[in-house]
Design a protein around this motif. Structure first.
Motif, short mmCIF file in Angstrom:
data_model
loop_
_atom_site.label_atom_id
_atom_site.label_comp_id
_atom_site.label_asym_id
_atom_site.label_seq_id
_atom_site.Cartn_x
_atom_site.Cartn_y
_atom_site.Cartn_z
N ASP A 215 0.86 -1.19 0.00
CA ASP A 215 0.00 0.00 0.00
C ASP A 215 0.89 1.24 0.00
OD1 ASP A 215 -2.11 1.71 0.10
OD2 ASP A 215 -2.66 1.29 2.18
N PRO A 216 1.22 1.81 -1.19
CA PRO A 216 0.69 1.43 -2.50
C PRO A 216 1.49 0.29 -3.13
CG PRO A 216 2.14 3.29 -2.76
CD PRO A 216 2.09 3.00 -1.27
N VAL A 217 1.05 -0.13 -4.33
CA VAL A 217 1.76 -1.14 -5.11
C VAL A 217 3.21 -0.68 -5.34
CG1 VAL A 217 1.89 -2.29 -7.35
CG2 VAL A 217 -0.34 -1.90 -6.27
N GLN A 218 4.15 -1.61 -5.19
CA GLN A 218 5.56 -1.33 -5.44
C GLN A 218 5.94 -1.77 -6.85
OE1 GLN A 218 7.74 0.22 -2.99
NE2 GLN A 218 5.66 0.62 -2.28
N TYR A 219 6.63 -0.91 -7.58
CA TYR A 219 7.00 -1.17 -8.97
C TYR A 219 8.51 -1.20 -9.15
CZ TYR A 219 2.31 -0.54 -10.99
OH TYR A 219 0.99 -0.67 -11.35
N ASP A 220 8.96 -2.15 -9.97
CA ASP A 220 10.35 -2.19 -10.43
C ASP A 220 10.34 -2.28 -11.95
OD1 ASP A 220 11.92 -2.31 -7.91
OD2 ASP A 220 10.81 -4.16 -7.63
N ALA B 62 13.93 0.60 -9.01
CA ALA B 62 12.79 0.84 -8.11
C ALA B 62 12.17 2.17 -8.50
CB ALA B 62 13.26 0.84 -6.66
N LEU B 63 10.91 2.13 -8.94
CA LEU B 63 10.28 3.33 -9.47
C LEU B 63 9.56 4.18 -8.43
CD1 LEU B 63 8.77 2.02 -12.83
CD2 LEU B 63 10.78 3.47 -12.53
N ASN B 64 9.06 3.57 -7.37
CA ASN B 64 8.29 4.36 -6.39
C ASN B 64 9.06 5.55 -5.84
OD1 ASN B 64 6.95 1.70 -6.63
ND2 ASN B 64 5.57 2.51 -5.06
N PRO B 65 10.37 5.40 -5.54
CA PRO B 65 11.10 6.57 -5.03
C PRO B 65 11.26 7.69 -6.06
CG PRO B 65 12.24 4.53 -4.45
CD PRO B 65 11.18 4.17 -5.44
N LEU B 66 10.94 7.41 -7.33
CA LEU B 66 11.11 8.42 -8.37
C LEU B 66 9.84 9.22 -8.63
CD1 LEU B 66 13.22 6.39 -10.98
CD2 LEU B 66 14.03 7.93 -9.17
N ILE B 67 8.75 8.90 -7.92
CA ILE B 67 7.52 9.67 -8.07
C ILE B 67 7.80 11.13 -7.69
CG2 ILE B 67 5.13 9.97 -7.33
CD1 ILE B 67 5.51 7.40 -8.83
N PRO C 266 0.68 3.94 -6.79
CA PRO C 266 1.53 5.10 -6.42
C PRO C 266 1.37 6.25 -7.41
CG PRO C 266 2.87 3.43 -7.48
CD PRO C 266 1.49 2.85 -7.37
N VAL C 267 0.34 7.05 -7.22
CA VAL C 267 0.06 8.16 -8.12
C VAL C 267 -0.18 9.41 -7.29
CG1 VAL C 267 -1.47 9.06 -9.93
CG2 VAL C 267 -1.02 6.59 -9.80
N ASP C 268 0.53 10.50 -7.59
CA ASP C 268 0.27 11.75 -6.88
C ASP C 268 -0.59 12.71 -7.69
OD1 ASP C 268 1.98 12.93 -8.74
OD2 ASP C 268 3.64 13.16 -7.34
N LYS C 269 -0.75 12.38 -9.01
CA LYS C 269 -1.58 13.23 -9.85
C LYS C 269 -2.00 12.45 -11.09
CE LYS C 269 -1.60 17.77 -12.15
NZ LYS C 269 -0.77 18.96 -12.50
#
Length: 271
Positions: A14-19, A28-33, A219-222
């Motif tokens: 929570d949220p989905v983790q993406y690589d 690892a993409l989540n830290p790049l949001i 993992p979406v902020d917009k």
């Protein structure tokens, strides 16, 4: 980092983790949001199965010889009810026995509205995440892909079996009581489901009456208000602020890209 693209790997957190796999490495993409990223297509392309260099790919990353010879590229994968294994014409009988004759799940999902789908039991929840589903509920467990497809066809007469990817990416979705919808559909399809059960035998079909709906957060902020889709063949370099990830899409402030669509394309990735 440089290498051929592959479908993004996911984990249900929570949220989905993406690589993002780039060749043999992963990002690892989540830290790049919220940060700028860039993808540049080098012009090289490789088959996702045999890794040969190709000028054109088929079915999301296969070379033509693999596309016309592999069972995983046959039309019955998209339409399981057309399975022709029993006719002795399966492209790869050993692969068919291993892939298609294992437990499958018929499910309801809410991605751009309610839909019915099927997947191997081992692909839950990956399949739901890849479709960008915000909710999902298993409704039947069956013994083969063909049987799952037969049930899907019956239910799909009453609800969709497809996702509107544009609506999914805009997140224009209302919450649905999937358990109530399951019971409604099973009631409507009672006669057809009884015929399928009689044909295949009671042990082959399990109604999952006590399963709970799964909520999935991405993992979406917009979310984008308008959808502009990138095509690496026409625009080999894309960049922008990564606002989120949903399904197999990267959501940038400049547009969206379906990573799975460009499997096998060699890219340079930078932040």
């Amino acid at each position: 980092m440089q290498g051929p693209l592959k479908k993004m790997h996911t984990r249900l957190n929570d949220p989905v983790q993406y690589d993002l796999p780039i060749g043999d490495q992963g990002i690892a993409l989540n830290p790049l949001i919220g940060k700028p990223i860039k993808l540049k297509y080098t012009g090289q392309m490789f088959c996702v199965h045999c890794n040969r260099s190709v000028k054109k790919s088929f079915n999301q990353g296969y070379c033509y010889p693999c596309f016309i010879s592999l069972a995983q590229c046959d039309m019955c994968i998209l339409k399981p009810e057309t399975c022709h294994y029993a006719a002795g014409t399966c492209r790869e009988p050993d692969w068919g026995r291993a892939f298609c004759f294992q437990p499958h799940i018929v499910y309801l999902a809410n991605s751009s509205g309610i839909k019915v789908g099927i997947t191997r039991q081992t692909q839950i929840p990956t399949r739901w995440i890849d479709q960008g589903a915000s909710q999902a509920l298993p409704i039947f467990k069956v013994q083969s892909r063909y049987l799952a497809g037969s049930i899907e066809v019956v239910i799909a007469r009453h609800i969709s079996d497809k996702t509107s990817w544009q609506q999914m990416l805009k997140n224009q979705i209302e919450s649905i009581d999937l358990a109530a919808k399951r019971d409604e559909l099973v009631g409507i399809c009672d006669m057809e489901l009884a015929e399928i059960t009689q044909r295949f035998g009671q042990p082959a079909i399990e109604f999952l009456a006590n399963e709970q709906s799964v909520d999935i957060h991405f993992p979406v902020d917009k979310y984008p208000l308008k959808i502009k889709s990138f095509n690496l063949d026409k625009n080999p370099e894309i960049s922008g602020i990564l606002h989120g990830i949903k399904g197999q899409y990267l959501l940038l402030d400049t547009g969206v890209i379906n990573i799975r669509k460009f499997s096998g394309y060699e890219v340079e990735f930078s932040t």
